[in-house]
Design an enzyme around this catalytic site. Structure first.
Site, PDB file in Angstrom:
ATOM      1  N   TRP A   3      -1.746   6.842  12.026  1.00 49.64           N
ATOM      2  CA  TRP A   3      -0.325   6.708  12.353  1.00 49.64           C
ATOM      3  C   TRP A   3       0.274   7.927  13.029  1.00 49.64           C
ATOM      4  O   TRP A   3       0.877   7.822  14.098  1.00 49.64           O
ATOM      5  CB  TRP A   3       0.469   6.438  11.069  1.00 49.64           C
ATOM      6  CG  TRP A   3      -0.143   5.411  10.190  1.00 49.64           C
ATOM      7  CD1 TRP A   3      -0.975   5.625   9.124  1.00 49.64           C
ATOM      8  CD2 TRP A   3      -0.005   3.992  10.297  1.00 49.64           C
ATOM      9  NE1 TRP A   3      -1.348   4.427   8.558  1.00 49.64           N
ATOM     10  CE2 TRP A   3      -0.760   3.411   9.254  1.00 49.64           C
ATOM     11  CE3 TRP A   3       0.705   3.154  11.164  1.00 49.64           C
ATOM     12  CZ2 TRP A   3      -0.836   2.036   9.066  1.00 49.64           C
ATOM     13  CZ3 TRP A   3       0.634   1.792  10.974  1.00 49.64           C
ATOM     14  CH2 TRP A   3      -0.127   1.247   9.942  1.00 49.64           C
TER      15      TRP A   3
ATOM     16  N   GLU B  58      -8.727   4.011  -1.913  1.00 50.28           N
ATOM     17  CA  GLU B  58      -8.935   4.903  -0.766  1.00 50.28           C
ATOM     18  C   GLU B  58      -9.310   6.280  -1.289  1.00 50.28           C
ATOM     19  O   GLU B  58      -8.713   6.780  -2.250  1.00 50.28           O
ATOM     20  CB  GLU B  58      -7.680   5.063   0.102  1.00 50.28           C
ATOM     21  CG  GLU B  58      -7.313   3.870   0.945  1.00 50.28           C
ATOM     22  CD  GLU B  58      -6.066   4.151   1.807  1.00 50.28           C
ATOM     23  OE1 GLU B  58      -5.829   5.321   2.162  1.00 50.28           O
ATOM     24  OE2 GLU B  58      -5.353   3.178   2.090  1.00 50.28           O
TER      25      GLU B  58
ATOM     26  N   ASN C 277       0.823  -1.201   0.000  1.00 50.24           N
ATOM     27  CA  ASN C 277       0.000   0.000   0.000  1.00 50.24           C
ATOM     28  C   ASN C 277       0.862   1.259   0.000  1.00 50.24           C
ATOM     29  O   ASN C 277       1.745   1.412   0.836  1.00 50.24           O
ATOM     30  CB  ASN C 277      -0.894   0.017   1.248  1.00 50.24           C
ATOM     31  CG  ASN C 277      -1.708   1.296   1.354  1.00 50.24           C
ATOM     32  OD1 ASN C 277      -2.686   1.482   0.651  1.00 50.24           O
ATOM     33  ND2 ASN C 277      -1.282   2.205   2.227  1.00 50.24           N
ATOM     34  N   GLU C 278       0.607   2.135  -0.953  1.00 50.75           N
ATOM     35  CA  GLU C 278       1.186   3.485  -0.971  1.00 50.75           C
ATOM     36  C   GLU C 278       2.703   3.492  -0.763  1.00 50.75           C
ATOM     37  O   GLU C 278       3.214   3.992   0.249  1.00 50.75           O
ATOM     38  CB  GLU C 278       0.498   4.378   0.066  1.00 50.75           C
ATOM     39  CG  GLU C 278      -0.946   4.688  -0.259  1.00 50.75           C
ATOM     40  CD  GLU C 278      -1.524   5.811   0.597  1.00 50.75           C
ATOM     41  OE1 GLU C 278      -0.763   6.432   1.389  1.00 50.75           O
ATOM     42  OE2 GLU C 278      -2.730   6.062   0.490  1.00 50.75           O
TER      43      GLU C 278
END
Length: 469
Positions: A433, A377, A162-163
């Site tokens: 995060w 997303e 992811n990313e």
């Protein structure tokens, strides 16, 4: 505001997104190993990943809510250290059993799981050994992926990483992920390249295993626009676009970095006394994988506006939602600026749905190997106002945000871009995060003291749209 989107396409994937470390909690139970975050967050003393949204225990409730409110898919990630506590070696069977239960719950409720192998949560042992900068750790990632492919045949939709850019830049440019380096350009660009290698090796493995499912990866794309159309500002936009978007898109879907892309990257490297190590055989691996991706997960939150800048690098990260506190100046690249008339969130993120339309058209035009696209997303970080137990939470700004972006998606789709689904970030409120718990994205409100779920207006709106398919 009247909603723009009145109807979804038939067979459109309509999902919610999560990430293991942001929802599961239970970071120290049932044999789970430490990630790069555990000791770091404890030492920092600001935010705890426990209990997050307690998805480890409450996943049946959240899956049933997803079904009830019209979702037919969910993005989840496997926590690498629930399977391999050290990132390699002995398998933790309790972790394996948890994911079997989770996937069964999804399928029993007709909510198709789309599963990511790595979502910002490298095992601490591998992080301490260099993380993605250490090529040995790529081998461990491939071994972990192979185990998951064999162990979880019930999963038909996989994403590798992811990313890639968010991890590389947050670790080595912005400094808001461990190890908190600032403008360490060598590490950032090397991490990007090595993550692409890891993805490519896993895609090639998946094909060699002749598995019946699908595989791809997820990039977050940020279109970069010059604040005014001067040659200097346009060049700054080209440089930053190469660093954030073009380098990774080239590596993924072309299987090589074009001459134009590398000229821009090399200019950035030179101005920052940085280097990139591409070893013999690397590009063969990328080239083999490029046509073998089944689909592309595209995350989109915002576009950026830039002006030329010749000073030293400096940045300020807005992790609290105190509007107007962020800044970003990248030596030899440019300075991020606000564009008059473009609204921003409390976290200084531009609300610019035109950028999503532009980037969808660009990907389809320049990178046909991207094939089917899913928006994996998109959503609005917001300070939702809790009204009390069992009271519907009014989050109209979130509805407006999603509605505008969905309109952009469907416009691109009507013009031939093969977009087949949308996953809102996020299914439920989650631990963030670098922002803790006050930045909420969910369709479902989580009272983090009691873990009680409350319904937001956005969830009801999601259901209304789901019923139009």
């Amino acid at each position: 505001m009247l909603n723009r989107v009145k109807k979804l396409p038939a067979n459109f994937v309509w999902g919610g997104a999560t990430a293991a470390y942001q929802v599961e909690g239970s970071t120290q139970v049932d044999g789970k190993g430490k990630t790069m975050w555990d000791d770091y967050l404890k030492a920092q003393g600001r935010f705890s990943p426990d209990p997050a949204s307690d998805f480890y225990n409450r996943y049946p409730e959240d899956i049933k809510l997803a079904k009830q409110y019209g979702l037919n898919a969910i993005r989840v990630s496997i926590a690498w250290t629930r399977i391999f506590p050290k990132g390699y070696g002995e398998v933790n069977q309790k972790g394996v059993a948890f994911y079997h239960r989770l996937f069964k719950e999804c399928l029993d409720n007709n909510v198709e799981p789309y599963v990511t192998l790595h979502h910002f949560d490298s095992p601490k042992t591998l992080f301490d050994d260099g993380d993605w900068l250490n090529r040995k750790n790529i081998d461990y990632f491939v071994d972990y992926a192979k185990f998951c492919f064999k162990e979880f045949p019930e999963v038909n939709n996989w994403f590798t990483i992811n990313e890639l850019i968010s991890l590389a830049t947050s670790q080595y440019i912005g400094g808001n992920f461990p190890p908190n380096h600032h403008f360490d350009v060598t590490s950032a660009i090397q991490a990007e390249h090595n993550e692409l290698l890891a993805h490519a090796r896993v895609v090639n493995l998946y094909r060699e295993m002749q598995l019946p499912g699908r595989i791809g990866l997820i990039h977050v794309l940020q279109p970069i626009y010059p604040i005014t159309e001067t040659p200097e500002n346009k060049h700054a936009a080209a440089l930053y676009d190469a660093f954030l978007n073009r380098f990774l898109l080239d590596g993924t879907f072309l299987g090589h970095y074009t001459t134009e892309t590398m000229a821009l990257i090399n200019e950035i490297l030179e101005k920052n006394n940085a280097k990139l190590d591409i070893q013999p055989g690397d590009m063969d691996i990328l080239a083999k994988a490029a046509p073998q991706n089944d689909y592309f997960g595209l995350n989109y939150y915002q576009s950026q506006f830039i002006q030329a800048y010749e000073g030293e690098s400096t940045n300020q990260f807005n992790g609290t939602g105190e509007k107007g506190t962020s800044s970003f100046k990248f030596k030899g690249v440019g300075e991020i600026v606000k564009k008059p008339g473009v609204p921003q969130t409390d976290w200084d993120w531009n609300i610019y749905p035109e950028g999503l339309y532009d980037v969808l058209k660009r990907v389809a035009r320049v990178y046909p190997n991207s094939k089917t696209i899913y928006i994996t997303e998109n959503g609005l970080g917001f300070k939702d106002h809790y009204e009390g137990p069992d009271q519907i939470i009014d989050d109209q700004p979130r509805i407006d945000y999603i509605d505008q972006h969905l309109e952009a998606i469907l416009k691109a789709r009507s013009e031939g871009v093969n977009v087949q689904g949308y996953f809102v970030w996020s299914l439920q409120d989650q631990f963030s995060w670098a922002n803790g718990y006050n930045k909420r994205y969910g369709l479902f409100y989580v009272d983090f003291d009691t873990q009680k779920r409350e319904i937001k207006e956005s969830a009801r709106w999601f259901k209304e749209l789901a019923d139009t398919k």
